[in-house]
Design an enzyme around this catalytic site. Sequence first.
Site, PDB file in Angstrom:
ATOM      1  N   GLU A  68      -9.849  -0.677  -5.630  1.00 24.30           N
ATOM      2  CA  GLU A  68     -10.409   0.623  -5.985  1.00 24.30           C
ATOM      3  C   GLU A  68      -9.322   1.712  -6.067  1.00 24.30           C
ATOM      4  OE1 GLU A  68     -12.418   2.480  -2.939  1.00 24.30           O
ATOM      5  OE2 GLU A  68     -13.401   3.923  -4.254  1.00 24.30           O
ATOM      6  N   ASP A  87     -12.780  -8.789  -1.267  1.00 24.67           N
ATOM      7  CA  ASP A  87     -14.013  -8.206  -0.722  1.00 24.67           C
ATOM      8  C   ASP A  87     -15.161  -8.165  -1.737  1.00 24.67           C
ATOM      9  OD1 ASP A  87     -12.560  -7.773   1.548  1.00 24.67           O
ATOM     10  OD2 ASP A  87     -12.379  -5.602   1.297  1.00 24.67           O
ATOM     11  N   ARG A 126     -21.522 -24.568  22.406  1.00 22.56           N
ATOM     12  CA  ARG A 126     -21.033 -23.190  22.468  1.00 22.56           C
ATOM     13  C   ARG A 126     -21.645 -22.320  21.372  1.00 22.56           C
ATOM     14  NH1 ARG A 126     -14.757 -25.006  23.123  1.00 22.56           N
ATOM     15  NH2 ARG A 126     -14.644 -24.768  25.377  1.00 22.56           N
ATOM     16  N   ARG A 132       0.875  -1.171   0.000  1.00 22.53           N
ATOM     17  CA  ARG A 132       0.000   0.000   0.000  1.00 22.53           C
ATOM     18  C   ARG A 132       0.916   1.226   0.000  1.00 22.53           C
ATOM     19  NH1 ARG A 132      -4.876  -2.452   0.845  1.00 22.53           N
ATOM     20  NH2 ARG A 132      -5.045  -4.024   2.474  1.00 22.53           N
ATOM     21  N   GLY A 139     -13.957  -7.892   5.357  1.00 21.77           N
ATOM     22  CA  GLY A 139     -14.971  -7.066   4.695  1.00 21.77           C
ATOM     23  C   GLY A 139     -15.075  -5.753   5.441  1.00 21.77           C
TER      24      GLY A 139
HETATM   25  O1  F6P Z   1      -9.275  -5.175   0.933  1.00 21.79           O
HETATM   26  C1  F6P Z   1      -8.952  -6.498   1.150  1.00 21.79           C
HETATM   27  C2  F6P Z   1      -8.722  -6.771   2.623  1.00 21.79           C
HETATM   28  O2  F6P Z   1      -8.346  -8.119   2.762  1.00 21.79           O
HETATM   29  C3  F6P Z   1      -9.888  -6.415   3.524  1.00 21.79           C
HETATM   30  O3  F6P Z   1     -10.875  -7.413   3.556  1.00 21.79           O
HETATM   31  C4  F6P Z   1      -9.179  -6.248   4.831  1.00 21.79           C
HETATM   32  O4  F6P Z   1      -9.883  -5.409   5.706  1.00 21.79           O
HETATM   33  C5  F6P Z   1      -7.898  -5.616   4.439  1.00 21.79           C
HETATM   34  O5  F6P Z   1      -7.647  -5.981   3.107  1.00 21.79           O
HETATM   35  C6  F6P Z   1      -6.732  -5.997   5.320  1.00 21.79           C
HETATM   36  O6  F6P Z   1      -5.634  -5.277   4.908  1.00 21.79           O
HETATM   37  P1  F6P Z   1      -4.153  -5.546   5.432  1.00 21.79           P
HETATM   38  O7  F6P Z   1      -3.645  -6.753   4.737  1.00 21.79           O
HETATM   39  O8  F6P Z   1      -3.421  -4.319   5.070  1.00 21.79           O
HETATM   40  O9  F6P Z   1      -4.261  -5.782   6.903  1.00 21.79           O
END
Ligand code: F6P
Length: 341
Positions: free
Chosen positions: A103, A127, A162, A72, A170
């Site tokens: 996105e 997602d 349980r 990222r 998500g």
């Molecule tokens: O966008 C995909 C995703 O796997 C989401 O479901 C999740 O919240 C996020 O990425 C987790 O991101 P990271 O790998 O940066 O913790």
Amino acid sequence: MRIGVLTSGGDCPGLNAVIRSVVHRGLDVHGDEILGIEDGFRGLIEGRARIVSHDDVTGLLTMGGTILGSARVQRERIEWAVQNARILAGNLGIDALIAIGGEGTLTAAKMFSDAGLPVVGVPKTIDNDIEATDVTFGFDTAVHVATEAIDRLKTTAESHQRVMVVELMGRHTGWITLTAGMAGGAHGILIPEKPFDIEAVARMIEERFERGKTFAIIAVAEGAKPAPGTFPFDHGSVDQYGHQTFGGIGTRLAHELEDLLGKESKPVILGHVQRGGTPTARDRVLATRFGWHAVEAVHKGAFGHFTALRGTEIVLLPVADAVHRLKTVPPDQWAESEAVL
Ligand code: F6P
């Protein structure tokens, strides 16, 4: 042509299958050279890339993750890269770029195309929240993994009478939770699109126990929220990349249910297991088709466009169609899940 390819954002099963497909189509049919850019846009900015050959993609169809690495990147760095798009493309000697991502990546693809680095986008995310494509690759695998987890939790939940609360990925959308919850026969399905009333969830479990059932499975998306005025819960704010953080709704929910019901309730956070490992057959095929069409799109000059699945066809659509809003679960589709409770 010399085509760059990068994978950006969170990884997703099927990324390697796209890379393999791009290499096969580009090399074998068009005589292209494929330059694999490392760690997404970070590698583009830092000029880190390597040629990807046939040998490099042998065996990739079934392999999870991405051989190119993914990362990222902060918005400000992307904006800087867009302003310097031509220089960065020149440094790597690429004529065009195939950017595989969610996105944010598709938004960047459009910005780079407008700034003089021609980009074709390939949508990915477990997602399944990208508008304009019926489905993204990776989603089917995540659902498969999550469903298997629910199946497994059922047997141990029943042995110990349980309540099991399984938290699934998500952020803003509940596609994985809805689909895996239905496939696994979860008794409660809680998604971000429909804030939940914990009293109603507890009542439903109690009624289930009154009917002689001895266990319950609640599937909750990590981004699910309690309805206003029910119980206070704060997911926090956003991280350095502008993504929502999560406050551990699964763990909190299990504790609250245990207090309300007086029954042992255990949280299970499935997390990144949903993103790891080999893609399902469906995801392998979709990823391969996207790679094929992305190379064709480059040769047609369809820049600022992305590959999308519509019915059984792969089409090229303007990136704007993918990013104008998130694809959320419509209320009538969530309502169908109530049938399995
Ligand atoms: O966008 C995909 C995703 O796997 C989401 O479901 C999740 O919240 C996020 O990425 C987790 O991101 P990271 O790998 O940066 O913790």
